[in-house]
Scaffold this active site. Structure first.
Site, PDB file in Angstrom:
ATOM      1  N   HIS A 284       2.113  21.197 -33.825  1.00 40.41           N
ATOM      2  CA  HIS A 284       1.540  22.418 -33.247  1.00 40.41           C
ATOM      3  C   HIS A 284       2.319  22.863 -32.010  1.00 40.41           C
ATOM      4  O   HIS A 284       1.797  23.617 -31.196  1.00 40.41           O
ATOM      5  CB  HIS A 284       0.058  22.200 -32.932  1.00 40.41           C
ATOM      6  CG  HIS A 284      -0.729  21.886 -34.164  1.00 40.41           C
ATOM      7  ND1 HIS A 284      -1.027  22.825 -35.121  1.00 40.41           N
ATOM      8  CD2 HIS A 284      -1.228  20.714 -34.628  1.00 40.41           C
ATOM      9  CE1 HIS A 284      -1.689  22.257 -36.122  1.00 40.41           C
ATOM     10  NE2 HIS A 284      -1.825  20.967 -35.843  1.00 40.41           N
TER      11      HIS A 284
ATOM     12  N   ARG B 238       0.816  -1.208   0.000  1.00 43.32           N
ATOM     13  CA  ARG B 238       0.000   0.000   0.000  1.00 43.32           C
ATOM     14  C   ARG B 238       0.854   1.263   0.000  1.00 43.32           C
ATOM     15  O   ARG B 238       0.354   2.349  -0.242  1.00 43.32           O
ATOM     16  CB  ARG B 238      -0.916   0.007   1.235  1.00 43.32           C
ATOM     17  CG  ARG B 238      -1.909  -1.139   1.240  1.00 43.32           C
ATOM     18  CD  ARG B 238      -2.541  -1.296   2.582  1.00 43.32           C
ATOM     19  NE  ARG B 238      -3.495  -0.260   2.903  1.00 43.32           N
ATOM     20  CZ  ARG B 238      -4.799  -0.348   2.685  1.00 43.32           C
ATOM     21  NH1 ARG B 238      -5.302  -1.432   2.142  1.00 43.32           N
ATOM     22  NH2 ARG B 238      -5.606   0.625   3.020  1.00 43.32           N
TER      23      ARG B 238
ATOM     24  N   ASN C 207      -6.210   5.478   9.798  1.00 41.39           N
ATOM     25  CA  ASN C 207      -6.036   5.661   8.365  1.00 41.39           C
ATOM     26  C   ASN C 207      -7.026   6.743   7.934  1.00 41.39           C
ATOM     27  O   ASN C 207      -8.147   6.757   8.412  1.00 41.39           O
ATOM     28  CB  ASN C 207      -6.362   4.331   7.656  1.00 41.39           C
ATOM     29  CG  ASN C 207      -6.060   4.392   6.166  1.00 41.39           C
ATOM     30  OD1 ASN C 207      -5.542   5.381   5.677  1.00 41.39           O
ATOM     31  ND2 ASN C 207      -6.378   3.317   5.472  1.00 41.39           N
ATOM     32  N   GLY C 208      -6.593   7.655   7.056  1.00 38.85           N
ATOM     33  CA  GLY C 208      -7.506   8.699   6.593  1.00 38.85           C
ATOM     34  C   GLY C 208      -7.147  10.049   7.186  1.00 38.85           C
ATOM     35  O   GLY C 208      -6.003  10.271   7.582  1.00 38.85           O
TER      36      GLY C 208
END
Ligand code: M6R
Length: 604
Positions: A501, A28, A101-102
């Protein structure tokens, strides 16, 4: 993204399980790690910045035979990756420990409130407000009640575990958006951010839903809402093979995952076609729903976004249904206009990407039908969308997405065919072509030795351009992302006709250009564009329809059997993935865990 592991057993030893579980979550991405054990009225705590090997050096001194503990791998969001900021975090008394977590969005205001009440903080993290709130709300006496009271104060998207030294036989788990799953053992139970952490111990599992908490003891799991009302939860059996989550003898997960694609494609297609037609129900949607679609809005991030671009071309060409593809982090804040009849389709490997989830939630609030193409069964996206088609790619461990991408394209191809049929369009006979892909993929992978030479040359360069037209341009975008992501070489993808271009000014002697030419209808035009860059001194490596290889004035050719041009992105992705892989290897990079990146991006 952060990894969470918890263990509570009759008399088991939490420490070796937690360490091994954290190892399984390494994919992770993380920058620090730690473990806390509830032992003899105290919390034993070890944590450090760096990899798990560094933590392994520290945990030798921790008490053995302790049956309850939590562990964490941290990917820094608030505060630098330091020893102090690593999880677990404890309260002032050192008897309550949490991993998280978070993001706690209102942590500044909570921290100030707690400091005013005499709490002492020892990190810069948002997480540390949790153990102090638990202390404030009587966590030493009753950690469950304290969690319920503290949780009411928190704002954000998070998951956390809490243990108390005074109650060393239970873990309290809370889920507010960020995922948490529970493993059910014989005389122990497990909590983790995903199943792979405990697959070696048990296949029996349950999922904690958003807004729920669980009190996990050695012999029971009590799931409740945040007010304490009991929630019924079915357990289920995980059918992933543990070896699927290991490297299977390859030096890197990425190489293993590239090589297993032909098998995985077979798994993805299994049961989804019959007698030359697509079995619509196997895509999680009905023919009637497909008939009603007037427009499709795809939302996704990174590689999944690139799969969406391929899907747009397939769906528009086959079914003539207009498709818009948006980067999820942009879409969610653009006040999008949802027209009636629009299907909002999310594409995601993890099913936990915060921005993609936010788009689906937004669409649902607006009353739109949502559909997800997802790899991870049990993921939030899979559960929160109205309908789901799984890609069945198995666990993808390397941060760089490979097999998830090609299976996303396969599902999009099936969907395009089913949609074409439901919308009364002539259905081209692509099903046999799809079923041939695994064999063709095997063949391509067995003939890619020459790519090593290119990779070696590319490894000494600082810039590379990827060019193509149509589907080849969509694929070029994925090719350039791979090389940036793992080889750390600056790369740009250009629609080949757009070069003159502006970008052509950057081409000089020896500039590497990877050209993709599998779209027959525009092949001549692509060849002209190759001549333009050749004339400016570019070294051109081309992934081409094998029928065109002799016509191409390029330095190296990787021929691809293009039996059906619409299916070529799946096959042509293989050499591009391999080129990125071997270039990263030649440069000595950490292929599976590239710097600054996480596998699952659960914060925006
Ligand atoms: O899990 P998701 O498919 O939603 O992830 C989206 C992106 O973060 C992901 O595809 C990322 O771009 C990959 N690491 C690229 O290889």
């Amino acid at each position: 993204m952060c990894g969470i592991v918890g263990f509570v057993g009759e008399q088991g030893d939490a420490l070796p399980f937690i360490y091994a579980g954290l190892k399984r979550l390494e994919y992770r991405g993380y920058d620090s790690a730690g473990i806390a054990l509830a032992s003899d009225g105290q919390i034993a705590l070890k944590k450090t910045r760096g990899k798990l090997e560094a933590l392994g050096q520290l945990i030798g001194g921790m008490p053995a035979g302790v049956p309850c503990g939590i562990g964490h791998t941290r990917w820094a969001t608030h505060g630098r990756p330091t020893d102090e900021n690593a999880h677990p975090h404890t309260d002032c008394t050192g008897t309550i420990a949490t991993v998280h977590n978070g993001i706690i969005e209102n942590f500044q205001e909570l921290r100030q409130w707690l400091v005013e009440r005499g709490h002492h903080f020892s990190s810069d993290t948002d997480t540390e407000v949790i153990p102090h709130l638990l202390e404030e709300y009587g966590g030493q006496e009753d950690v469950v009640q304290a969690v319920q009271k503290a949780e009411r104060r928190l704002k954000g998207a998070y998951a956390f575990l809490a243990i108390s030294a005074r109650e060393p036989n239970r873990i309290v788990a809370v889920r507010r958006s960020s995922p948490l799953v529970i493993g059910l053992g014989e005389d122990a139970n497990y909590v983790a951010s995903d199943f792979s952490a405990f697959l070696a111990q048990t296949r029996r599992a349950m999922v904690l839903e958003n807004g729920e908490m669980a009190v996990v003891t050695p012999d029971a799991v009590h799931v409740m809402d945040m007010a304490g009302a009991v929630q019924r939860r079915q357990e289920f059996t995980i059918d992933w093979d543990i070896r699927q989550a290991e490297r299977g003898g390859y030096p890197h997960f990425m190489l293993k995952e590239i090589m297993e694609q032909p098998d995985v494609w077979g798994d993805c297609l299994l049961g989804r076609t019959s007698g030359g037609a697509v079995v619509v129900e196997e895509l999680g949607i009905t023919r009637e729903q497909l008939t009603a679609i007037r427009r499709i809005q795809v939302v996704a991030a990174g590689t999944a976004y690139h799969a969406g671009l391929v899907g747009k071309a397939l769906i528009e060409r086959l079914a003539r249904v207009p498709v818009d593809v948006a980067v999820a982090s942009e879409f969610r804040y653009q006040q999008p206009v949802f027209e009636p009849g629009t299907l909002v389709m999310a594409i995601s490997q993890s099913g936990e990407t915060a921005d993609t989830l936010a788009c689906i939630n937004l669409a649902r609030q607006e009353g739109m039908k949502t559909y997800a193409i997802v790899n991870t069964v049990g993921s939030t996206l899979a559960r929160e969308s109205d309908a789901v088609a799984f890609t069945h790619a198995g666990p993808e461990i390397a941060v760089a997405s490979t097999k998830a991408y090609t299976t996303q394209i396969l599902v999009l191809t099936l969907l395009a065919l089913a949609l074409a049929e439901a919308q009364g369009r002539a259905r081209p006979d692509l099903v046999q072509g799809l079923l041939n892909l695994p064999l063709l993929g095997q063949d391509i992978l067995s003939r890619l030795d020459g790519i090593q030479t290119m990779a070696e040359r590319l490894s000494g360069q600082s810039d590379v351009f990827y060019i193509g037209r149509g589907l080849d341009y969509a694929l070029a975008m994925e090719g350039q992302l791979k090389i940036k992501e793992i080889a750390y070489i600056h790369a740009e993808a250009y629609a080949a006709g757009e070069l003159k271009h502006g970008t052509l000014a950057l081409i000089e002697d020896g500039t590497p250009v990877v050209a993709i030419v599998t779209e027959r209808d525009v092949a001549e035009k692509s060849i002209s564009n190759i001549l333009e860059v050749k004339a400016r001194g570019a070294e051109v490596w081309a992934v081409v329809d094998e029928k065109l290889q002799k016509e191409l004035p390029v330095d190296h050719v990787i021929p691809i059997p293009v039996l059906e041009p619409l299916l070529s992105p799946v096959l042509a992705a293989l050499p591009l993935q391999m080129l990125a892989y071997w270039t990263a290897v030649h440069r000595g990079q950490d292929v599976d865990q590239p710097r600054n990146l996480a596998k699952s991006v659960t914060v925006e």
